[in-house]
Design a protein around this motif. Sequence first.
Motif, short mmCIF file in Angstrom:
data_model
loop_
_atom_site.label_atom_id
_atom_site.label_comp_id
_atom_site.label_asym_id
_atom_site.label_seq_id
_atom_site.Cartn_x
_atom_site.Cartn_y
_atom_site.Cartn_z
N ALA A 228 0.82 -1.21 0.00
CA ALA A 228 0.00 0.00 0.00
C ALA A 228 0.86 1.26 0.00
O ALA A 228 0.65 2.16 -0.80
CB ALA A 228 -0.93 0.00 1.21
N VAL A 229 1.85 1.33 0.89
CA VAL A 229 2.67 2.54 0.93
C VAL A 229 3.53 2.66 -0.32
O VAL A 229 3.80 3.77 -0.78
CB VAL A 229 3.56 2.65 2.20
N ALA A 230 3.95 1.53 -0.87
CA ALA A 230 4.75 1.58 -2.10
C ALA A 230 3.93 2.22 -3.23
O ALA A 230 4.44 3.03 -4.00
CB ALA A 230 5.22 0.19 -2.50
N GLY A 231 2.65 1.86 -3.31
CA GLY A 231 1.78 2.44 -4.32
C GLY A 231 1.66 3.95 -4.16
O GLY A 231 1.73 4.70 -5.13
N VAL A 232 1.53 4.39 -2.92
CA VAL A 232 1.46 5.83 -2.65
C VAL A 232 2.78 6.50 -3.02
O VAL A 232 2.82 7.55 -3.66
CB VAL A 232 1.16 6.09 -1.15
N ALA A 233 3.88 5.86 -2.61
CA ALA A 233 5.21 6.42 -2.86
C ALA A 233 5.46 6.57 -4.36
O ALA A 233 6.01 7.57 -4.81
CB ALA A 233 6.29 5.54 -2.24
N MET A 234 5.02 5.56 -5.12
CA MET A 234 5.19 5.60 -6.57
C MET A 234 4.50 6.84 -7.15
O MET A 234 5.07 7.56 -7.97
CB MET A 234 4.61 4.33 -7.18
N GLY A 235 3.29 7.10 -6.71
CA GLY A 235 2.53 8.24 -7.20
C GLY A 235 3.16 9.57 -6.80
O GLY A 235 3.34 10.47 -7.63
N LEU A 236 3.55 9.67 -5.51
CA LEU A 236 4.12 10.94 -5.04
C LEU A 236 5.50 11.19 -5.66
O LEU A 236 5.83 12.33 -5.99
CB LEU A 236 4.23 10.93 -3.50
N ALA A 237 6.29 10.12 -5.84
CA ALA A 237 7.60 10.28 -6.47
C ALA A 237 7.45 10.79 -7.89
O ALA A 237 8.24 11.61 -8.37
CB ALA A 237 8.37 8.95 -6.46
N ALA A 238 6.40 10.31 -8.59
CA ALA A 238 6.15 10.78 -9.96
C ALA A 238 5.84 12.27 -9.97
O ALA A 238 6.37 13.02 -10.78
CB ALA A 238 5.00 9.98 -10.59
N ILE A 239 4.99 12.68 -9.05
CA ILE A 239 4.62 14.11 -8.99
C ILE A 239 5.84 14.95 -8.64
O ILE A 239 6.14 15.95 -9.28
CB ILE A 239 3.49 14.33 -7.96
N PHE A 240 6.57 14.50 -7.60
CA PHE A 240 7.71 15.30 -7.16
C PHE A 240 8.81 15.38 -8.22
O PHE A 240 9.40 16.44 -8.43
CB PHE A 240 8.26 14.74 -5.84
N THR A 241 9.06 14.25 -8.90
CA THR A 241 10.10 14.26 -9.93
C THR A 241 9.73 15.19 -11.08
O THR A 241 10.59 15.87 -11.65
CB THR A 241 10.33 12.83 -10.48
N SER A 242 8.43 15.23 -11.41
CA SER A 242 8.03 16.09 -12.53
C SER A 242 8.21 17.56 -12.19
O SER A 242 8.30 18.41 -13.07
CB SER A 242 6.59 15.78 -12.96
N ILE A 243 8.28 17.86 -10.89
CA ILE A 243 8.57 19.25 -10.49
C ILE A 243 10.08 19.45 -10.39
O ILE A 243 10.63 20.44 -10.88
CB ILE A 243 7.92 19.56 -9.12
N ALA A 244 10.78 18.49 -9.76
CA ALA A 244 12.20 18.67 -9.43
C ALA A 244 13.13 18.52 -10.64
O ALA A 244 14.07 19.30 -10.80
CB ALA A 244 12.60 17.69 -8.33
N ALA A 245 12.88 17.51 -11.48
CA ALA A 245 13.84 17.23 -12.56
C ALA A 245 14.04 18.40 -13.53
O ALA A 245 15.18 18.75 -13.86
CB ALA A 245 13.44 15.96 -13.31
N PRO A 246 12.95 19.05 -14.00
CA PRO A 246 13.15 20.17 -14.92
C PRO A 246 13.92 21.34 -14.28
O PRO A 246 14.48 22.18 -14.99
CB PRO A 246 11.72 20.61 -15.28
N ILE A 247 13.94 21.41 -12.94
CA ILE A 247 14.70 22.47 -12.27
C ILE A 247 16.15 22.04 -12.09
O ILE A 247 17.08 22.79 -12.37
CB ILE A 247 14.06 22.79 -10.89
N LEU A 248 16.35 20.79 -11.64
CA LEU A 248 17.69 20.29 -11.31
C LEU A 248 18.57 20.01 -12.54
O LEU A 248 19.73 20.42 -12.59
CB LEU A 248 17.57 19.00 -10.50
N VAL A 249 18.01 19.26 -13.48
CA VAL A 249 18.82 18.73 -14.57
C VAL A 249 19.55 19.80 -15.41
O VAL A 249 20.73 19.64 -15.71
CB VAL A 249 17.98 17.77 -15.46
N PRO A 250 18.89 20.94 -15.77
CA PRO A 250 19.57 21.94 -16.58
C PRO A 250 20.88 22.47 -15.98
O PRO A 250 21.77 22.91 -16.71
CB PRO A 250 18.54 23.07 -16.70
N PHE A 251 21.01 22.39 -14.65
CA PHE A 251 22.25 22.84 -14.01
C PHE A 251 23.46 21.99 -14.41
O PHE A 251 24.59 22.42 -14.32
CB PHE A 251 22.11 22.77 -12.48
N PHE A 252 23.19 20.77 -14.84
CA PHE A 252 24.29 19.83 -15.10
C PHE A 252 24.53 19.60 -16.59
O PHE A 252 25.41 18.84 -16.96
CB PHE A 252 24.00 18.49 -14.42
N ILE A 253 23.70 20.22 -17.43
CA ILE A 253 23.84 19.99 -18.87
C ILE A 253 24.65 21.11 -19.52
O ILE A 253 24.44 22.27 -19.22
CB ILE A 253 22.46 19.83 -19.54
#
Lengths: 130, 228
Positions: free
Chosen positions: B203-228
Motif C-alpha cells: 500500500a505505501v509503495a503504491g502511494v510512494a510511486m505516485g508521489l515520487a512521480a509528482i515530485f520528480t516532474s517538479i524537481a527534474a526540470p529544475i535540477l537537470v539543466p544545471f548539469f547539462i
Amino acid sequence: MKKFVIIILQLCLLWFLNELGYFLVEALNLPLPGNVLGMVILFGLLMTGVVSLKWVEEASSFLIKHLAFFFIPIAVGLMNFGPLFFQNGIFLVIVIIGSAAVGIYVTGLVSQVLAEKKEGASDDRSRDTA
Amino acid sequence: MIVLVTLLSMAMTIGAYSLSKVVGKRYPSPFTTPVFFSTAFIIILLMTFGLTFEDYTLAKEIMTFLLGPATVALAVPLYKNRQIIKKHSGPALVGIVLGTMSTIIGAILLIKLFSLSNEILASISVKSVTVPVAVEISNIIGGDPALTAAFVVATGILGTMLGPSLMNIAKIDHPLSRGLALGTISHGQGTAQAATEGELQGAVAGVAMGLAAIFTSIAAPILVPFFI
C-alpha cells in the motif's frame, strides 16, 4: 463459477476507474499517470462510502498478487537495447544500481528514523529493530 | 502466423512467470525475482526462435491490458491500512522527497563521472518514475523517450532485485520504510515486490510511486539543466 463472474464484474469497475483516471489526466494536464489518479479516485470512493470494499476486494487481491506479471512483457522490450548495452552497458548498470541504492537508503533510513522517533514519542510500543 | 506467434508468446510468458514463482520459492535470490528471471528466460527463447520484440508486441499489448486496473486496485490495501499510513504521513513524505532528490542527483553525478552524453544524463535522471510520466518529463529536459523507457524498466528490475537485500544489510526493517523505498525508487515493479512482503508495504509503495512521480516532474526540470 459465481466467483469468476464476481471477479469479472469487479475488474470492469477497476478498468472503468483506470480509464477515468487517464481521461482526467489528459483533460486537466496533470503531472501524474492516469492509473495513479485512478487509484486516488478509488481511494476517495472507498473513504466516502460510495464504493464498498466488497465490490472491489476479490479482483484487487488477485491483481495485486500477480502485479509483477504485468511488468514482464514490458521488460522484454529491453532486448531492443542490446547494442547500447554492449557499448557502455557496464557504466549504465553502475549508474542505475548506484543511484537506486542511494535512493533506497535515503528513503528507507530517513522514514524509519523519523517513524521510530514518532512511535517512541506517541506511545510506548517498542519495536524490535535488531 | 501472427496469431500463432502471439499465442505462443503468451503461453511462454505465463509459463516463465509460473516457473519463476516455483524457482523463486525454492531458491530465493535476486536472480530468481519474477521479472528478472522471466524476462531473461523469454528474451533467450525469442532469440532462439529467431523472433524480435516486434513479433512479441501484440502479446505484450494483450497481457499488459490489466496493468492500469491493477494499479487502481492498490487503493484497496491503502484503504485497509489508512490509519497506520496516516499516522506516519510526515516521515513518509520526508522520506519520499529526500529519496527522490538523492536518486536524481546520484544518477547525474555518476553520469558526469563516466562522462556520458547529456542525452543519456537527461534520460536516466528520471529513471525512478513510472514509464508514462518519465517519458513526459524526459521530453521536457531533452532526453530520449525510448532510452528513458529502457532506463525506467532497468531501474525497476535492478532496484527490485537488490533493494530487499540492501535494506536487510542496513537493518531497514520497518514495513513502512521498506514499502516507501521500493515504491519511490522502483515504481511499479518495486510496488509489486513490496506487495509480496505484506499488505502495508504494498500500500505505501503504491502511494510512494505516485508521489515520487509528482515530485520528480517538479524537481527534474529544475535540477537537470544545471548539469547539462
